[in-house]
Design an enzyme around this catalytic site. Structure first.
Site, PDB file in Angstrom:
ATOM      1  N   GLU A  34     -36.722 -39.253 -24.145  1.00  0.00           N
ATOM      2  CA  GLU A  34     -36.709 -38.430 -22.939  1.00  0.00           C
ATOM      3  C   GLU A  34     -37.912 -37.478 -22.873  1.00  0.00           C
ATOM      4  OE1 GLU A  34     -33.443 -35.916 -20.423  1.00  0.00           O
ATOM      5  OE2 GLU A  34     -32.672 -37.601 -21.612  1.00  0.00           O
ATOM      6  N   ASP A  49     -24.959 -41.760 -28.685  1.00  0.00           N
ATOM      7  CA  ASP A  49     -26.120 -42.132 -29.505  1.00  0.00           C
ATOM      8  C   ASP A  49     -25.689 -43.030 -30.658  1.00  0.00           C
ATOM      9  OD1 ASP A  49     -28.366 -40.023 -28.462  1.00  0.00           O
ATOM     10  OD2 ASP A  49     -26.343 -39.178 -28.409  1.00  0.00           O
ATOM     11  N   GLU A  65     -40.217 -41.757 -18.414  1.00  0.00           N
ATOM     12  CA  GLU A  65     -39.983 -41.217 -19.743  1.00  0.00           C
ATOM     13  C   GLU A  65     -40.845 -41.970 -20.748  1.00  0.00           C
ATOM     14  OE1 GLU A  65     -35.910 -41.263 -20.922  1.00  0.00           O
ATOM     15  OE2 GLU A  65     -35.208 -40.152 -19.156  1.00  0.00           O
ATOM     16  N   TYR A 100     -39.805 -41.329 -11.561  1.00  0.00           N
ATOM     17  CA  TYR A 100     -39.198 -40.750 -12.761  1.00  0.00           C
ATOM     18  C   TYR A 100     -39.605 -41.584 -13.977  1.00  0.00           C
ATOM     19  CZ  TYR A 100     -35.781 -39.068 -16.145  1.00  0.00           C
ATOM     20  OH  TYR A 100     -35.201 -38.541 -17.260  1.00  0.00           O
ATOM     21  N   HIS A 115     -27.888 -33.404 -26.753  1.00  0.00           N
ATOM     22  CA  HIS A 115     -27.486 -34.394 -27.755  1.00  0.00           C
ATOM     23  C   HIS A 115     -27.763 -33.864 -29.156  1.00  0.00           C
ATOM     24  CE1 HIS A 115     -27.108 -38.180 -25.221  1.00  0.00           C
ATOM     25  NE2 HIS A 115     -27.641 -37.321 -24.364  1.00  0.00           N
ATOM     26  N   HIS A 159     -33.455 -45.792 -24.544  1.00  0.00           N
ATOM     27  CA  HIS A 159     -32.631 -44.838 -23.801  1.00  0.00           C
ATOM     28  C   HIS A 159     -32.000 -45.617 -22.655  1.00  0.00           C
ATOM     29  CE1 HIS A 159     -32.329 -40.840 -21.324  1.00  0.00           C
ATOM     30  NE2 HIS A 159     -31.150 -41.318 -21.682  1.00  0.00           N
ATOM     31  N   ASP A 213     -30.192 -43.278 -27.504  1.00  0.00           N
ATOM     32  CA  ASP A 213     -29.105 -42.910 -26.601  1.00  0.00           C
ATOM     33  C   ASP A 213     -28.657 -44.158 -25.852  1.00  0.00           C
ATOM     34  OD1 ASP A 213     -27.375 -41.893 -24.750  1.00  0.00           O
ATOM     35  OD2 ASP A 213     -28.799 -40.509 -23.821  1.00  0.00           O
TER      36      ASP A 213
END
Length: 359
Positions: free
Chosen positions: A56, A228, A94, A92, A268, A150, A184
């Site tokens: 992230e 996770d 990551e 968006y 997390h 992720h 994750d």
């Protein structure tokens, strides 16, 4: 006989383990990176590991990833980083980053899984990214792959099932059978029901080993969700994994920080596992079923051993070398630095004495 016992103790006392972690650091961008009071804790958490996957990362300017590497190395330790491109189907994006200690491992290559055009017909919102690791610490397991992912929460079941193809592609690309995927997974609660979990391809195929159980809470909030995970495949890697070391690491309890600071770090907890050489498997086996770890053998309570690692605003923060969890397993005496504790050595010595005396 005494010489044999001495050699046994010498060998096992020098055995090391790699501590590998995965940490989803919520919205890790310029804003969070600019908060020194938060970054100090992130530094301490990442330094716990020999290899750690960070997820992230959201920084279009590209300053955060090398900045963290420089922070980790600021105390004289050696740290390197390998990272992915910015991933996502729209604006968006990551990134994944693997931070590692080059005195413990060599990264031979990286691998970006490609599932086609990012138009929604592809398998992943953020395609898995990984590294091929070479280490002398892990004994007969010289090379193995580590993939980070992720999983998109609203497409969790579909993306989790697609991980089988990722395992296959990575093994072919690297020419190895031993690969782990961690990160994750969003593999619990409202995103993946218990019934859906049991039908996942990674759960119905017993060649895959799930190390973080369904009953583990990897979130810092009031929810109780095992999002996770760490999943392994390959005989050598599964044999080298110290199953009892697989856990969520509750940094809030360790550093005695309040809920506000804990959530400022992330929503997390990191998850982790130790990978060691085959010497550990001279001791009693542990058993794992349905993704949950159960253990047999020596009962050992891991002791919390602390050293002062840094000073913040005049007060010291203690970074424990071991988890405070109580674990019933032959490998639970392994310190997070990788050294085998004297308890395991004594157990091994006594086992040999009993074996010889019975002849």
């Amino acid at each position: 006989m005494l010489s044999f016992l001495w050699i046994s103790l010498l060998v096992i006392s020098q055995t090391e383990a790699l501590k590998i972690g995965a940490f989803n650091i919520q919205t890790l961008g310029r804003t969070k990176y600019g908060k020194e009071e938060v970054m100090v804790y992130i530094d301490l958490i990442l330094r716990r590991y020999d290899i750690v996957l960070v997820q992230e990362i959201r920084d279009a300017a590209g300053n955060v990833i090398p900045g963290i590497r420089n922070r980790l190395a600021s105390n004289g330790e050696e740290w390197e980083v390998v990272y992915s491109e910015r991933l996502g189907r729209n604006s968006y994006k990551e990134q994944y980053a693997f931070y590692y200690r080059p005195d413990k491992i060599t990264v031979e290559s990286s691998y970006q899984y490609d599932d086609g055009v990012d138009d929604g017909t592809d398998a992943f919102s953020r395609e898995p990214f990984g590294i091929l690791v070479n280490s002398d610490i892990t004994g007969g397991l010289k090379k193995f792959g580590i993939l980070g992912v992720h999983i998109a929460p609203n497409e969790a079941v579909e993306e989790l099932n697609a991980l089988v193809d990722v395992f296959t592609a990575a093994k072919e690309n690297w020419g190895v059978d031993d690969v782990m995927i961690m990160g994750d997974f969003n593999a619990d609660c409202t995103y993946v029901s218990d019934e859906e979990k049991e039908q996942l391809d990674l759960r119905t195929d017993n060649s895959y080993l799930w190390l973080i159980g369904d009953d583990v809470d990897t979130t810092v909030s009031s929810t109780d969700c095992a999002y996770d995970r760490i999943v392994l495949t390959g005989d050598l890697l599964k044999a080298a994994a110290i199953t009892s070391s697989a856990q969520e690491w509750r940094f809030d309890n360790v550093f005695n920080v309040n809920a506000t600071m804990t959530k400022a770090v992330s929503d997390h907890y990191p998850v982790e596992v130790n990978i060691a050489s085959d010497i550990f498997h001279l001791l009693p086996e542990s058993n794992s079923t349905d993704g949950n770890t159960t253990d047999s053998g020596m009962s050992t309570t891991m002791e919390l051993t602390s050293v002062t690692t840094t000073s913040i605003l005049g007060s010291s923060i203690s970074d424990p070398l071991t988890s405070s969890h109580t674990t019933t397993d032959r490998n639970s005496a392994v310190r997070s630095t990788g050294s085998v504790s004297w308890k395991l050595a004594v157990y091994f010595l006594l086992s040999n004495i009993l074996a010889v005396s019975s002849l």
